[in-house]
Scaffold this motif. Sequence first.
Motif, PDB file in Angstrom:
ATOM      1  N   ALA A 127      83.463  68.823  91.473  1.00 40.99           N
ATOM      2  CA  ALA A 127      83.901  70.016  90.743  1.00 40.99           C
ATOM      3  C   ALA A 127      82.863  70.424  89.709  1.00 40.99           C
ATOM      4  O   ALA A 127      82.550  71.612  89.548  1.00 40.99           O
ATOM      5  N   ALA A 128      82.298  69.442  89.012  1.00 39.20           N
ATOM      6  CA  ALA A 128      81.277  69.734  88.007  1.00 39.20           C
ATOM      7  C   ALA A 128      80.033  70.332  88.650  1.00 39.20           C
ATOM      8  O   ALA A 128      79.459  71.306  88.142  1.00 39.20           O
ATOM      9  N   ARG A 129      79.616  69.759  89.780  1.00 41.57           N
ATOM     10  CA  ARG A 129      78.423  70.281  90.463  1.00 41.57           C
ATOM     11  C   ARG A 129      78.635  71.727  90.904  1.00 41.57           C
ATOM     12  O   ARG A 129      77.744  72.573  90.767  1.00 41.57           O
ATOM     13  N   MET A 130      79.815  72.008  91.431  1.00 41.23           N
ATOM     14  CA  MET A 130      80.100  73.367  91.903  1.00 41.23           C
ATOM     15  C   MET A 130      80.176  74.345  90.736  1.00 41.23           C
ATOM     16  O   MET A 130      79.725  75.496  90.840  1.00 41.23           O
ATOM     17  N   ALA A 131      80.738  73.912  89.610  1.00 41.32           N
ATOM     18  CA  ALA A 131      80.831  74.790  88.439  1.00 41.32           C
ATOM     19  C   ALA A 131      79.440  75.152  87.926  1.00 41.32           C
ATOM     20  O   ALA A 131      79.195  76.297  87.516  1.00 41.32           O
ATOM     21  N   LEU A 177      87.420  80.326  76.604  1.00 42.20           N
ATOM     22  CA  LEU A 177      88.094  80.350  77.898  1.00 42.20           C
ATOM     23  C   LEU A 177      88.097  81.749  78.512  1.00 42.20           C
ATOM     24  O   LEU A 177      88.842  82.026  79.450  1.00 42.20           O
ATOM     25  N   ASP A 178      87.254  82.632  77.991  1.00 44.61           N
ATOM     26  CA  ASP A 178      87.214  84.017  78.486  1.00 44.61           C
ATOM     27  C   ASP A 178      86.369  84.111  79.749  1.00 44.61           C
ATOM     28  O   ASP A 178      85.458  83.314  79.987  1.00 44.61           O
ATOM     29  N   ASN A 179      86.689  85.137  80.560  1.00 44.66           N
ATOM     30  CA  ASN A 179      85.888  85.509  81.745  1.00 44.66           C
ATOM     31  C   ASN A 179      85.729  84.364  82.740  1.00 44.66           C
ATOM     32  O   ASN A 179      84.673  84.203  83.356  1.00 44.66           O
ATOM     33  N   ILE A 180      86.779  83.596  82.914  1.00 47.39           N
ATOM     34  CA  ILE A 180      86.756  82.527  83.909  1.00 47.39           C
ATOM     35  C   ILE A 180      87.427  83.024  85.185  1.00 47.39           C
ATOM     36  O   ILE A 180      88.588  83.431  85.164  1.00 47.39           O
ATOM     37  N   THR A 181      86.686  83.022  86.290  1.00 51.10           N
ATOM     38  CA  THR A 181      87.201  83.538  87.558  1.00 51.10           C
ATOM     39  C   THR A 181      87.380  82.460  88.616  1.00 51.10           C
ATOM     40  O   THR A 181      88.096  82.659  89.589  1.00 51.10           O
ATOM     41  N   ARG A 182      86.723  81.308  88.448  1.00 49.27           N
ATOM     42  CA  ARG A 182      86.806  80.228  89.431  1.00 49.27           C
ATOM     43  C   ARG A 182      87.050  78.892  88.736  1.00 49.27           C
ATOM     44  O   ARG A 182      86.439  78.601  87.723  1.00 49.27           O
ATOM     45  N   GLU A 237      80.977  81.858  84.820  1.00 48.82           N
ATOM     46  CA  GLU A 237      82.367  82.258  85.045  1.00 48.82           C
ATOM     47  C   GLU A 237      83.166  81.185  85.772  1.00 48.82           C
ATOM     48  O   GLU A 237      84.350  81.365  86.032  1.00 48.82           O
ATOM     49  N   ALA A 238      82.519  80.079  86.110  1.00 45.62           N
ATOM     50  CA  ALA A 238      83.186  78.968  86.795  1.00 45.62           C
ATOM     51  C   ALA A 238      83.383  77.795  85.845  1.00 45.62           C
ATOM     52  O   ALA A 238      82.567  77.553  84.957  1.00 45.62           O
ATOM     53  N   VAL A 239      84.475  77.058  86.045  1.00 43.42           N
ATOM     54  CA  VAL A 239      84.743  75.854  85.262  1.00 43.42           C
ATOM     55  C   VAL A 239      85.146  74.732  86.206  1.00 43.42           C
ATOM     56  O   VAL A 239      85.549  74.966  87.351  1.00 43.42           O
ATOM     57  N   ARG A 269      82.624  73.534  81.149  1.00 38.54           N
ATOM     58  CA  ARG A 269      81.968  74.818  81.404  1.00 38.54           C
ATOM     59  C   ARG A 269      80.506  74.748  80.963  1.00 38.54           C
ATOM     60  O   ARG A 269      80.174  74.083  79.974  1.00 38.54           O
ATOM     61  N   ALA A 270      79.640  75.459  81.699  1.00 44.72           N
ATOM     62  CA  ALA A 270      78.233  75.534  81.307  1.00 44.72           C
ATOM     63  C   ALA A 270      78.059  76.371  80.049  1.00 44.72           C
ATOM     64  O   ALA A 270      77.171  76.109  79.233  1.00 44.72           O
ATOM     65  N   ALA A 271      78.908  77.388  79.880  1.00 46.03           N
ATOM     66  CA  ALA A 271      78.861  78.198  78.661  1.00 46.03           C
ATOM     67  C   ALA A 271      79.267  77.332  77.473  1.00 46.03           C
ATOM     68  O   ALA A 271      79.983  76.338  77.613  1.00 46.03           O
TER      69      ALA A 271
END
Length: 366
Positions: A226-230, A188-193, A236-238, A182-184
């Motif tokens: 997957a990493a690039r898209m996150a 593990l909160d507020n993960i939507t994608r 909110e993406a991982v 995750r960039a954050a």
Amino acid sequence: MSDQETELKFLRDQIDSIDQQIHALLNDRARCAQSVAEVKERYQGDREAVFYRPEREAQVLRRVMQRNDGPLADHEVARLFREIMSVCLALEKPMHVAFLGPEGTFTQQAASKHFGHSAHCIPFSTNDEVFREVESGGAHYGVVPIESSSEGVVTHTLDLFKRFNLKICGEVELRIHHHVLRAAEEGLDNITRIYLPQQTLSQCRSWLDTHFLAAERILVSSNAEAARMAIQHGTEAVAIASDLVADLYQLNIVARNIDDQSDNSTRYLIIGDQDVGESGHDKTSILVTVPDKAGALYELLQHFHQHKISLTGIETRPASPESPHSVFYIDFEGHAANQHIQNVLQELQSDTVELKLLGSYPVAVL
């Protein structure tokens, strides 16, 4: 100076002295490797010198582990020597290794584990391209997946051995660990994608169902993608990927080892154009084409049973939709240079339409 500081200074001085000795010995080893290269070049004539000897490296690593008496673990000492050999080999001749990309895949990790980080690893989009690059001489070796503990045999890799005249020069086993990236910074909160490949989803499905049942799962072509898209889709993406991907894309690991099976691993093959000598603990792989009839496999296996040769793997592949033959990919213990293995190969050759020796090579050490 306190008693503690006095004792620590004494120990640190010892460490500095030992480091100096290690450094001098490393350079001695490197100079010896350069001399090996000079001798090989001098006696090769018009032939291209062979610098990488898989059987020799396997023997060195096994001896390292056998003589190790701690406190470092056997595999950690072997890993250090793996890198020393990689650096020294690069002084003789830099290795160019093709692997199934993109950069950041588990196949790249397998390539680095086997050849060390001084090898030049080059990503390719498909296994076909890896085989083609090695056969054309663009790369010295290639690394391709052959078997997953969770997904089984990679049949496409097997089929490529029918099309290309390459040999198996080695194998490497890699323990597979998936993490939530995750960039954050944390949590593990507020993960939507969730971005991940199909194979990764199949290996982590239970964990994801427990922790992220409501999050959208978006399938992509690779863990690196997957990493690039996150990264593109915000905090909110991982991505579900490896340590290597986390390092390459500077993402934070917010949950580690989420695999449904803790012992999940993948076996990879090293492909090249050289015959590999005996290392003392070897494996042989063959492709056998036989008439498609009842009992064909039983007749093949009888030869191995009579000579008391243990099989380590067998897979059936169709010759072609119109062909009246079946193709078996067989792995077994032993080296083709051994007389009892030669006897079996001769018997098989007389009983089959075609036998293709894919190679004898050291059993994976690390």
